[in-house]
Design a protein around this motif. Structure first.
Motif: not given
Length: 379
Positions: A117-119, A334-336, A339-342
């Motif tokens: 559910p997170r990724l 947290r990164i997602r 920013q999706n690109r990051a």
């Protein structure tokens, strides 16, 4: 749309099953070959005798420490008794190796359930692959048989439940893990502190810290010495730099920072830390505060004088692995969110460090640490 998502979910679960199944079959076969090649040690023999005597009505009796000695006085592992009926049907050391590998593979399920559910399903599969290819995991699978290794799926489920704020489930999984190794009480105390400071569950956290501390003291100062025939808890000897008694150790921890610095900051222990984090692209650090769940195990390993406790080759890394993986998931999440690109670049970095580390460090076929002679059975 809903049908497409359902098919995607089914394919992801099928892929997870294939990955875990292939890993279990391959690693299980290698673990058995290693045993048949006479590469296992006396530790496995101790567990074999403890399981045999338990299966035949003399729970956890072992002869290696003298007449009347009980393995529970050496390590508190009463939950191992659940395997005694199966061991009575197949009294073979290979059964223990199969159980160990199967449970390590099973730990991928709570990890994926936490990550999906997170990724998303493919992000969850990436973390599952990082777990299965993690060099330290293969090493603990080949480190004979040890009870602490069996805590991996339990601690994975406990940590996931805690981070999801499912405290009842976390407590149940944690209690089961505490019945497989006495030092899990330190991890339980860490759970309590995490619940207090990061989940806002002060009453639960205080109760868990207090009860775990009391149980731990009762265990190592009263119950285990009684089961060992009056012999004190032997593993305090691995911390003699800190002191010879618990008060001396606490005094050193609180009032002698220079001693702690020189004990912890050594080339071997720094290398150990890098070997834990580099395969995961340092993402567990991004997953703060979830990474703090690994702190109790990391701390008691780093404070030890016993060199094997700070090497990924041995079983002592086992209780660290679940929390490093869960923190990796939190770090990617947290990164997602930012920013999706990051996130895509972070996922690529994780895939790259996973593959490179598996190549450079893993004892599995394809890794530079693989030695075919370790698994070759000769007549």
């Amino acid at each position: 749309m809903a049908g497409g998502l359902a098919r995607k979910e089914r394919w992801a679960w099928a892929a997870l099953g294939v990955m875990a199944g292939l890993w279990a079959i391959g690693v299980g076969w290698l673990a058995i070959q290693r045993h048949l090649a006479f590469k296992t040690s006396g530790d496995l023999g101790i567990f074999v005798q403890a399981m045999w005597t338990t299966a035949h009505g003399r729970p956890f009796y072992v002869s290696v420490w003298g007449a009347g000695s009980n393995f529970l006085g050496h390590h508190f592992v009463p939950l191992l008794a659940v395997f005694a009926p199966v061991y009575r049907l197949w009294p073979d050391a290979r059964l223990l190796l199969v159980i160990q590998v199967a449970l390590l593979a099973l730990a991928v399920v709570p990890l994926y359930v936490f990550a999906r559910p997170r990724l998303g399903p493919w992000g969850g599969l990436l973390v599952a692959a990082a777990y299965l290819l993690y060099p330290a995991l293969a090493y603990i699978a080949f480190a004979d048989f040890h009870e602490i290794t069996l805590t991996v799926p339990l601690l994975m489920a406990a940590g996931a439940a805690l981070l999801n704020k499912r405290l009842r489930a976390a407590t149940i999984w944690l209690v089961l893990a505490m019945l497989l190794k006495e030092e899990v009480v330190l991890i339980a105390m860490g759970f309590g502190l995490y619940a207090m400071f990061f989940l806002g569950r002060r009453r639960y956290g205080v109760a868990l810290v207090m009860l775990s501390a009391l149980w731990g003291l009762l265990l190592v100062l009263v119950i285990m010495p009684a089961l060992a025939g009056g012999v004190g808890y032997s593993f305090f000897s691995r911390y003699t730099t800190l002191g010879n008694t618990l008060p001396e150790m606490l005094h050193t921890l609180l009032l002698r920072p220079a001693t702690i610095y020189h004990l912890v900051i050594t080339p071997q222990k720094l290398l150990y830390t890098l070997q834990l984090l580099v395969p995961l692209a340092f993402l567990p650090l991004v997953g703060f505060p979830a990474i703090l769940l690994a702190l109790p195990t990391y701390a008691y390993s780093m404070l030890s004088d016993y060199a094997f406790q700070t090497s990924i080759i041995y079983q002592y890394t086992a209780p660290l692995i679940p929390f490093l993986m869960l923190a990796t998931v939190v770090g990617l999440q947290r990164i997602r969110r930012r920013q999706n690109r990051a996130f895509h670049w972070a996922a690529i970095a994780l895939a790259a460090t996973t593959l490179i580390s598996a190549r450079l460090l893993s004892p599995l076929p394809g890794g530079q640490a693989y030695n075919a002679d370790t698994f070759r059975v000769t007549q």
